[in-house]
Scaffold this active site. Structure first.
Site, short mmCIF file in Angstrom:
data_model
loop_
_atom_site.label_atom_id
_atom_site.label_comp_id
_atom_site.label_asym_id
_atom_site.label_seq_id
_atom_site.Cartn_x
_atom_site.Cartn_y
_atom_site.Cartn_z
N GLU A 19 40.27 36.61 25.65
CA GLU A 19 40.98 37.76 25.00
C GLU A 19 42.53 37.32 24.34
O GLU A 19 43.18 38.14 23.84
CB GLU A 19 41.20 38.67 26.16
N SER A 151 37.98 43.68 28.11
CA SER A 151 37.74 44.01 26.35
C SER A 151 36.30 43.83 26.30
O SER A 151 35.92 43.51 25.20
CB SER A 151 38.27 42.79 25.63
N TYR A 221 38.96 47.10 19.07
CA TYR A 221 40.03 46.53 18.28
C TYR A 221 39.99 46.42 16.88
O TYR A 221 41.02 46.44 16.24
CB TYR A 221 40.38 45.08 18.98
N ARG A 260 46.49 50.38 33.91
CA ARG A 260 45.50 51.54 33.29
C ARG A 260 44.10 51.22 33.83
O ARG A 260 43.67 50.01 34.24
CB ARG A 260 45.30 51.16 32.03
N ASP A 262 40.21 52.59 33.90
CA ASP A 262 39.18 53.02 33.24
C ASP A 262 38.05 53.58 34.10
O ASP A 262 37.96 53.18 35.18
CB ASP A 262 38.58 51.65 32.46
N GLU A 276 37.26 49.80 36.52
CA GLU A 276 38.28 48.70 36.66
C GLU A 276 39.57 49.12 36.54
O GLU A 276 40.17 50.10 36.05
CB GLU A 276 37.74 47.47 35.80
N ASN A 278 43.24 47.70 34.86
CA ASN A 278 43.91 46.84 34.08
C ASN A 278 45.37 46.59 34.47
O ASN A 278 46.29 47.51 34.37
CB ASN A 278 43.76 47.01 32.58
N GLY A 282 46.31 46.48 27.41
CA GLY A 282 46.47 46.25 25.77
C GLY A 282 47.77 46.97 25.21
O GLY A 282 48.02 48.30 25.43
#
Length: 319
Positions: A19, A151, A221, A260, A262, A276, A278, A282
């Site tokens: 990443e 990602s 992205y 964060r 998801d 998951e 994070n 990002g």
């Protein structure tokens, strides 16, 4: 928050993970934001410089904008602990556990939090006989992914038995273990958390609408094809329940500073499932924590300041 009180700040970005490209974009944005707010911030790429230089050059704290291995998995956090330099985000243990989606699932399941069913295929369990029975356990379609990547790298949606081998082979290029996960048909959402312990609180939920459901690396992205809804448009009680689950998931993993989660909302019964967590989200122009913060009235620059202010060490509380 007096910018001068932070001292000399290193923004860690780049790194050596898969990443890296995303991290470079995140770090560039964070660096510009901190400087715009008067912070003495400097770029620092661990792929090009030894971390011990942070101590030699008198850095007082670090903003971690690294993603993936050797940045989000507890390794850099451990090095900074030894150097005695406070850093943003979760500590060593929470970072390493959250990086591993299988370990994360085990903790969430033990605490009764909803997450899709899964099968873990270790490196010595990826023979044809063991691969072919996974759809019997999880049903089709299903998701195959490396448990310690982010990602959407190495992720495949498997629609038939014949697709399993290629999906496992792709995932194994990024991680010796392979995570096979029940596919949840429905809407994808994400929810950010700020704070520590009992003081942790969720930001507004973001609902993600990707073309043909393909919320992959390219769409995340590098295109504008994905539609993000914040406010989410979900029913108020549904959004509150997602926020409750996410804060509980964050606290059970021992996360701090920010993070964060998801999730997927199953279309058949509107039940939310955690995918998951994070711990170094990002911060690019397409990223979701800044979007959620903006909906809560927090500008990008102020979000960066708030996260920086939470920098700490495992050995002592938030500064």
């Amino acid at each position: 928050m007096d910018p001068e009180s932070f001292g000399k700040v290193a923004v860690l970005f780049g790194g050596t993970s898969a990443e890296r490209e995303v991290s470079l974009m995140s770090g560039t944005g964070v660096l510009a934001a901190l400087r715009a707010r008067g912070v003495d911030a400097h770029a620092f790429d661990p792929a090009e410089r030894d971390l011990v230089e942070l101590q030699r050059e008198g850095f007082a704290r670090c903003f971690i904008a690294l993603h993936g291995r050797h940045g989000e998995d507890g390794t850099v956090q451990g090095a900074l602990e030894l150097l005695g330099i406070p850093y943003t985000g979760s500590g060593v243990m929470a970072s390493s556990v959250a990086m591993d989606k299988v370990m994360t699932k085990r903790i969430w399941q033990a605490d009764g939090l909803p997450t899709p069913k899964y099968v873990r295929l270790a490196a010595d369990q990826q023979n044809l006989e063991q691969i072919r029975v996974v759809p019997d356990v999880l049903g089709l379609p299903l998701i195959v992914k490396p448990p310690r990547e982010g990602s959407s790298i190495g992720v495949t949606k498997v629609n038939g038995y014949s697709d399993m081998q290629d999906a496992v082979t792709l995932s194994a290029k990024y991680d010796p273990d392979v995570l096979c996960e029940e596919f949840i048909e429905g809407e994808e959402v994400t929810c950010a958390v700020l704070g520590n312990g009992r003081g942790a609180h969720a930001l507004p939920v973001v609902r993600i609408a990707a073309p043909e459901g393909a919320y992959d690396y390219q769409n995340k992205y590098f295109t504008d094809d994905v539609k993000y809804h914040c406010p989410s448009g979900l029913a108020a009680d549904e959004e509150r329940e997602i926020q409750r689950i996410v804060v509980a998931a964050y606290q059970q993993l021992g996360c701090r500073g920010w993070g964060r989660a998801d999730l997927m909302i199953r279309a058949s019964d509107r039940k939310a499932f955690l995918l998951e967590m994070n711990t170094s989200p990002g911060m690019t122009s397409h990223s979701l924590v800044p979007m959620s913060a903006r909906a809560a009235g927090i500008a990008y620059e102020d979000l960066c300041l708030r996260v920086l202010a939470s920098a700490s060490l495992d050995s002592r509380g938030v500064d």
